[in-house]
Design a protein around this motif. Sequence first.
Motif, PDB file in Angstrom:
ATOM      1  N   PRO A   1       0.854  -1.188   0.000  1.00 26.84           N
ATOM      2  CA  PRO A   1       0.000   0.000   0.000  1.00 26.84           C
ATOM      3  C   PRO A   1       0.892   1.240   0.000  1.00 26.84           C
ATOM      4  O   PRO A   1       1.991   1.238   0.566  1.00 26.84           O
ATOM      5  CB  PRO A   1      -0.777  -0.108   1.314  1.00 26.84           C
ATOM      6  CG  PRO A   1      -0.742  -1.563   1.647  1.00 26.84           C
ATOM      7  CD  PRO A   1       0.574  -2.065   1.119  1.00 26.84           C
ATOM      8  N   GLY A   2       0.431   2.327  -0.645  1.00 27.82           N
ATOM      9  CA  GLY A   2       1.243   3.536  -0.821  1.00 27.82           C
ATOM     10  C   GLY A   2       1.858   4.081   0.444  1.00 27.82           C
ATOM     11  O   GLY A   2       3.043   4.422   0.463  1.00 27.82           O
ATOM     12  N   ASP A   3       1.090   4.165   1.531  1.00 32.72           N
ATOM     13  CA  ASP A   3       1.625   4.741   2.768  1.00 32.72           C
ATOM     14  C   ASP A   3       2.730   3.883   3.362  1.00 32.72           C
ATOM     15  O   ASP A   3       3.724   4.394   3.884  1.00 32.72           O
ATOM     16  CB  ASP A   3       0.506   4.975   3.786  1.00 32.72           C
ATOM     17  CG  ASP A   3      -0.280   3.717   4.131  1.00 32.72           C
ATOM     18  OD1 ASP A   3      -0.338   2.794   3.294  1.00 32.72           O
ATOM     19  OD2 ASP A   3      -0.847   3.671   5.243  1.00 32.72           O
ATOM     20  N   ILE A   4       2.598   2.585   3.241  1.00 30.25           N
ATOM     21  CA  ILE A   4       3.633   1.689   3.786  1.00 30.25           C
ATOM     22  C   ILE A   4       4.871   1.743   2.895  1.00 30.25           C
ATOM     23  O   ILE A   4       6.004   1.806   3.385  1.00 30.25           O
ATOM     24  CB  ILE A   4       3.102   0.256   3.926  1.00 30.25           C
ATOM     25  CG1 ILE A   4       1.980   0.250   4.969  1.00 30.25           C
ATOM     26  CG2 ILE A   4       4.220  -0.708   4.302  1.00 30.25           C
ATOM     27  CD1 ILE A   4       1.295  -1.082   5.141  1.00 30.25           C
TER      28      ILE A   4
ATOM     29  N   GLU B   1       5.866   4.201   1.134  1.00 28.56           N
ATOM     30  CA  GLU B   1       6.507   5.486   1.388  1.00 28.56           C
ATOM     31  C   GLU B   1       7.301   5.444   2.698  1.00 28.56           C
ATOM     32  O   GLU B   1       8.412   5.953   2.794  1.00 28.56           O
ATOM     33  CB  GLU B   1       5.449   6.585   1.448  1.00 28.56           C
ATOM     34  CG  GLU B   1       6.038   7.973   1.528  1.00 28.56           C
ATOM     35  CD  GLU B   1       4.964   9.040   1.514  1.00 28.56           C
ATOM     36  OE1 GLU B   1       5.111  10.003   2.275  1.00 28.56           O
ATOM     37  OE2 GLU B   1       3.986   8.891   0.749  1.00 28.56           O
ATOM     38  N   ALA B   2       6.734   4.810   3.718  1.00 31.89           N
ATOM     39  CA  ALA B   2       7.413   4.710   5.014  1.00 31.89           C
ATOM     40  C   ALA B   2       8.734   3.948   4.897  1.00 31.89           C
ATOM     41  O   ALA B   2       9.688   4.226   5.614  1.00 31.89           O
ATOM     42  CB  ALA B   2       6.506   4.039   6.038  1.00 31.89           C
TER      43      ALA B   2
ATOM     44  N   GLY C   1       8.459   4.108  -2.256  1.00 25.55           N
ATOM     45  CA  GLY C   1       7.336   4.693  -2.999  1.00 25.55           C
ATOM     46  C   GLY C   1       7.675   4.787  -4.475  1.00 25.55           C
ATOM     47  O   GLY C   1       8.836   4.835  -4.879  1.00 25.55           O
TER      48      GLY C   1
END
Length: 84
Positions: free
Chosen positions: A72-75, A77-78, A82
Motif C-alpha cells: 500500500p502507498g503509505d507503507i 513510502e514509510a 514509494g
Amino acid sequence: MPDEISIQEAQGNLKGLIAGLAPGAELVITDRERPVAKLVAEVAGSSVKTAKRQGGQLKGQIAIAADFDKLPGDIAEAFGAGEE
C-alpha cells in the motif's frame, strides 16, 4: 551420570559423556550455571534422516492475490519504496 554438567567439565570429556548416555537420555550443558546446550542420546532404531519432501499436498486449496507483492502507498513510502 548427572543430568547437568558445566561446559568446562564437558569440554574435556565429550566422547565419554556421549558414550555414557542411555538411549533417549538428556544431559544439559551449562555455562555459569545457565543452560546453553542439551546433549540427547539417540533412541535405538531411530534415524536422523527424514523422508524426502513432496510438494503439492495443498494444490488448488491456496490462492495468492494478484497484488500480493504490491505494498500500500503509505507503507511503501514509510520504507522509502514509494513509486518515483
